[in-house]
Design an enzyme around this catalytic site. Structure first.
Site, PDB file in Angstrom:
ATOM      1  N   GLU A 155     -25.694  -9.667  14.436  1.00  0.00           N
ATOM      2  CA  GLU A 155     -26.231 -10.152  13.162  1.00  0.00           C
ATOM      3  C   GLU A 155     -27.573  -9.511  12.829  1.00  0.00           C
ATOM      4  O   GLU A 155     -28.440  -9.361  13.703  1.00  0.00           O
ATOM      5  CB  GLU A 155     -26.406 -11.669  13.229  1.00  0.00           C
ATOM      6  CG  GLU A 155     -26.901 -12.302  11.940  1.00  0.00           C
ATOM      7  CD  GLU A 155     -26.942 -13.818  12.016  1.00  0.00           C
ATOM      8  OE1 GLU A 155     -27.187 -14.453  10.977  1.00  0.00           O
ATOM      9  OE2 GLU A 155     -26.737 -14.371  13.118  1.00  0.00           O
ATOM     10  N   GLU A 256     -24.329 -21.799   5.980  1.00  0.00           N
ATOM     11  CA  GLU A 256     -25.480 -21.880   6.880  1.00  0.00           C
ATOM     12  C   GLU A 256     -26.733 -22.095   6.039  1.00  0.00           C
ATOM     13  O   GLU A 256     -27.690 -21.324   6.099  1.00  0.00           O
ATOM     14  CB  GLU A 256     -25.587 -20.605   7.734  1.00  0.00           C
ATOM     15  CG  GLU A 256     -26.440 -20.806   8.978  1.00  0.00           C
ATOM     16  CD  GLU A 256     -26.629 -19.529   9.778  1.00  0.00           C
ATOM     17  OE1 GLU A 256     -26.449 -19.571  11.000  1.00  0.00           O
ATOM     18  OE2 GLU A 256     -26.955 -18.486   9.174  1.00  0.00           O
TER      19      GLU A 256
END
Length: 275
Positions: A155, A256
């Site tokens: 990520e 998220e």
């Protein structure tokens, strides 16, 4: 274009955190979700007691919620850390101790995506040595993921909120993905495309989607500014998700985002009213 043809999974490490961990899968189910993802839930230890693992597994199974993504141990997260795998010394060892624990727990719930946060730069440590250590540990993680039929996610975060994290652009994260795949020959490392982090970095999101969807294994969203629910900021997330689908992405999209002051269950109005 609306959100109705997107498969959403809710991140239980940022939403429903007003509830104890073991109550969150049921709360997600009550809010209409059948899939959820998690950061590593046991911040203090990479190797929790089997009873704790069993209790969390049962919470997902009893709620009828599919675990779609799980982070490896990442240090104090939430907190100052952004991963452990490139941090020399004890933290790297803790990551290694966690690799099979995470993979085995994920396998027990049919989870097929494991996220390995890279870790911050450490004052006094050679960045090149940190990158060597990262590749060693990501190789271990990729092999563990392959053992359970999962992908390994890498990520990119955002520089304003994670100034010591070295992967703060899509190209930087994708370069690591390519190095891991070259090292293992497994081709199971993928890019985690978090549209909030990339927008905070000022990246051209349509261009990122066009260039990197083919190597993307998971997508996460929050609006910007504020990291709130879709519609609370300036990002046209419905359009961006539509572009992703047109580019061939058909996987889960992780929610998220921060729910704000209200209970998490009240933060999904944007989805209920979607076209």
């Amino acid at each position: 274009m609306g959100f109705t043809d997107t498969r959403f999974t809710v991140n239980l490490s940022i939403l429903f955190t007003e509830l104890p961990l073991l109550e969150r899968p049921a709360a997600a189910a009550a809010a209409g979700f059948r899939a959820a993802e998690l950061w590593w839930p046991w911040v203090e230890t990479p190797t929790p007691e089997q009873s704790e693992l069993d209790a969390l597994r049962s919470a997902f199974q009893d709620a009828g919620v599919q675990l779609t993504g799980l982070n490896f141990y990442a240090g104090q997260l939430p907190g100052p850390d952004r991963g452990a795998l490139s941090v020399p010394g004890e933290e790297s060892e803790r990551f290694r101790a966690n690799v099979d624990v995470t993979a085995d727990f994920a396998q027990s719930l049919g989870c097929r995506a494991l996220n390995a946060l890279y870790g911050n730069r450490v004052e006094g440590a050679d960045p090149a040595r940190q990158d060597e250590l990262a590749l060693e540990n990501l190789t271990l993680a990729a092999r563990a993921a392959d053992r359970i039929g999962a992908i390994l996610l890498v990520e990119a975060l955002n520089q304003p909120e994670s100034p010591k994290y070295p992967l703060v652009s899509a190209p930087a994260a994708v370069e690591v993905v390519e190095r891991v795949n070259a090292a293992t020959g497994l081709d199971n490392a993928r890019f985690l495309m978090d549209l909030y982090h990339l927008s905070m970095n000022g990246e051209d999101l349509p261009r990122v989607i066009d260039e990197y969807t083919a190597v993307t294994g998971h997508v996460q969203i929050a609006d910007n500014p504020g990291r709130g629910a879709p519609g609370t900021g300036d990002l046209d997330l419905a359009d961006l998700l539509g572009r992703l689908r047109k580019s061939g992405y058909d996987g889960w999209v992780g929610l998220e985002y921060k729910p704000g002051d209200a209970p998490s269950a009240e933060s999904f109005g944007w989805l209920r009213t979607a076209d």
